[in-house]
Design an enzyme around this catalytic site. Structure first.
Site, short mmCIF file in Angstrom:
data_model
loop_
_atom_site.label_atom_id
_atom_site.label_comp_id
_atom_site.label_asym_id
_atom_site.label_seq_id
_atom_site.Cartn_x
_atom_site.Cartn_y
_atom_site.Cartn_z
N ARG A 78 0.83 -1.20 0.00
CA ARG A 78 0.00 0.00 0.00
C ARG A 78 0.87 1.26 0.00
NH1 ARG A 78 -3.33 0.06 5.48
NH2 ARG A 78 -4.56 -1.48 4.34
N HIS A 81 4.30 29.22 17.90
CA HIS A 81 4.70 29.02 19.29
C HIS A 81 5.05 27.56 19.53
CE1 HIS A 81 0.46 27.85 19.29
NE2 HIS A 81 0.67 27.18 20.41
#
Lengths: 341, 341
Positions: free
Chosen positions: B20, B164
């Site tokens: 996959r 931040h």
């Protein structure tokens, strides 16, 4: 004031962040449309009747006539059934060929439904299919661990809308499972009893965090739940492996699991969720210190750098309040949920 | 064929799901607009200059004149600074009052920027601020463990746009950290060397998974990376705690981390990500078997029930290909990224 609680079974600390806590109602999602708005049949869906991937089919229930549940090999499996079973050590790096089983349990003929809206018979058949899968995988001596789970919704990791669950059989015991099982063993060493049995009994006595209980199962929000509405369904009878559950227990579990999923569906407005059946590794399926159970994880918050860097969770909901909220969800009359005859 | 690889440091197995797997290019996100489209200043942002939450400020750098980086107490902290330090045992349930430190490092004066677009001086100052925080927390003998991290983007767990980072000091050692450290100790017992040093040296010899290297650091995709582009930045000098990093190392780390974040930003179209500075618990900061490092986790895939039920990851990208992709990202000229003089 925030509280740091310990999960007795896993020994993990969880921060119950009361300063940033939200009331249960604040987790209710804005409506995003109903599964019923989708077509009942999608010509492009490989799980819809008429489109069945017959080359991948493992079995169907019932075996003749209209199937209710089908088990098919995953078209894009994480692991492959093959003959090679070889551990490799190249320099310092250990690996083994990606052998294993990765199946899909198609849970319904209908494209536009989900476990919370289906009659209980669908969930009984799904759980029976899981058991049949486990019995098949177990014949292969290379299998070390089997896990069953469902991903409901995109943020829970699914890409196909047609309701389906998954079964994976692994040739290794995951490290995390080994660590948890060591903690269970240590508890058994110290107290001569199973930690899951002890926790279940304690929850039943306290009642604060119980959501539903039945003849064979108790569904509760753990004292140190990892996330809002994170819930365990623990069988009363002590046994290590899901495959040891009797037909009667499977039927009862389907009722309890469906009740829980309906409370989540109606109470929180159909959030994405995962559920997982946690069971002993194959070689430890007779271990006295292990106990199988089901965990349900609604996806109403996001993990961040803190969780990734510490493995520790910050739960922004108080488990007692989450349990009370789910207990008090008013469920619609069962018979109105579906148009089956 | 899929492969199951073991992370030597954590002993965790990871499925590298080649069936996959996607090519690195397939993880590039569709464009979702640039941070530069936002205003440079937002009157409602508590981190913008002029709106500073002065009551929450711990320190600023520089101390006078225009600050470049500010450290403030979190308005909604997961843990509180208070005097009560008490472990409780009620029945079988263990808890302690939620004591600790939870600070925000405001990384820039500008609202519309991110670490990948800022000059390196900003990141140097942020890392210096982390060290100052650690020195402050360490004075409190109740602190057991300190962690620094950044959440970039909503799926990485942040709600405020202004750039931040965060610092958290805990009164317990997280269970997951203890388990990892036990594995490091076992490796040291067996081989007389640090497992992180060994892995770094091995990656430098093989070169396949190196993304960037500098005088003091090596940035590589681990052999058993947990997810696509999951990356470690390991210091060459063996020391257990981030606070032991010298000023010279901090400056060098800022360059390497910024280079990595720029490769992710430009190569994958600004995905959400987390980074975490992993360091020894306070009581083990002299431990010879522990080694601090930085982990960077782009959020390009979703964890699902399998990961929750096993603790084991399925990686849909081949680590060697992810590393090659990041190595080959063509970065724009540094000087065009910002309008600082």
């Amino acid at each position: 004031m925030p509280e740091i609680r310990q999960n007795l079974a896993t020994r993990e600390w969880v921060i119950i962040a009361t300063e940033r806590a939200r009331r249960p109602e604040q987790f209710i999602l804005p409506s995003r449309g109903s599964v019923l708005d989708r077509p009942e049949y999608d010509p492009n869906c490989p799980f819809c009747p008429g489109n069945e991937e017959l080359d991948l089919e493992r079995f169907r229930i019932p075996a003749s006539g209209d199937w209710q549940v089908r088990v098919v090999r995953n078209r894009y499996p994480a692991l492959l059934e093959h003959d090679e079973y070889q551990r490799r050590l190249q320099g310092i790096n250990r690996s083994l060929a990606g052998f294993g089983y990765h199946d899909i349990v198609v849970e319904s003929r209908r494209h536009n439904t989900c476990a919370a809206l289906e009659p209980v018979e669908g969930l009984i058949t799904t759980l029976q299919a899981f058991q049949t899968c486990a019995a098949i995988y177990r014949r292969d001596p290379r299998i070390e661990h089997i896990v069953f789970f469902k991903n409901h919704g995109a943020t829970a990791g699914t890409s196909l809308l047609h309701p389906h669950a998954q079964a994976v059989a692994l040739p290794v015991v995951p490290h995390d499972i080994r660590v948890r099982n060591e903690e269970a063993r240590r508890y058994f060493d110290d107290y001569g009893e199973c930690v899951l049995c002890r926790m279940r009994e304690d929850e039943e006595r306290q009642q604060d965090r119980i959501v539903v209980s039945s003849r064979h199962f108790t569904a509760f929000i753990p004292y140190a739940a990892y996330s809002p509405f994170h819930l365990w369904i623990v069988p009363r009878r002590h046994t290590a492996h899901f495959l040891n559950a009797t037909a009667d227990e499977i039927e009862d579990l389907a009722h309890v699991l469906r009740d829980v999923l309906r409370r989540i569906y109606y109470g929180l407005n159909d959030p994405d969720y995962n559920y997982v059946i946690r069971s002993a590794p194959e070689s430890e399926r007779l271990a006295r210190h292990l106990h199988w159970y089901v965990t349900v994880i609604p996806r109403v918050t996001q993990t961040a750098g803190f969780e990734m860097g510490t493995g520790m969770f910050i739960n922004t909901a108080l488990p007692e309040e989450s349990a009370r909220f789910l207990r008090n969800v008013v469920l619609p009359d069962d018979s109105t949920d579906n148009d089956y005859d």
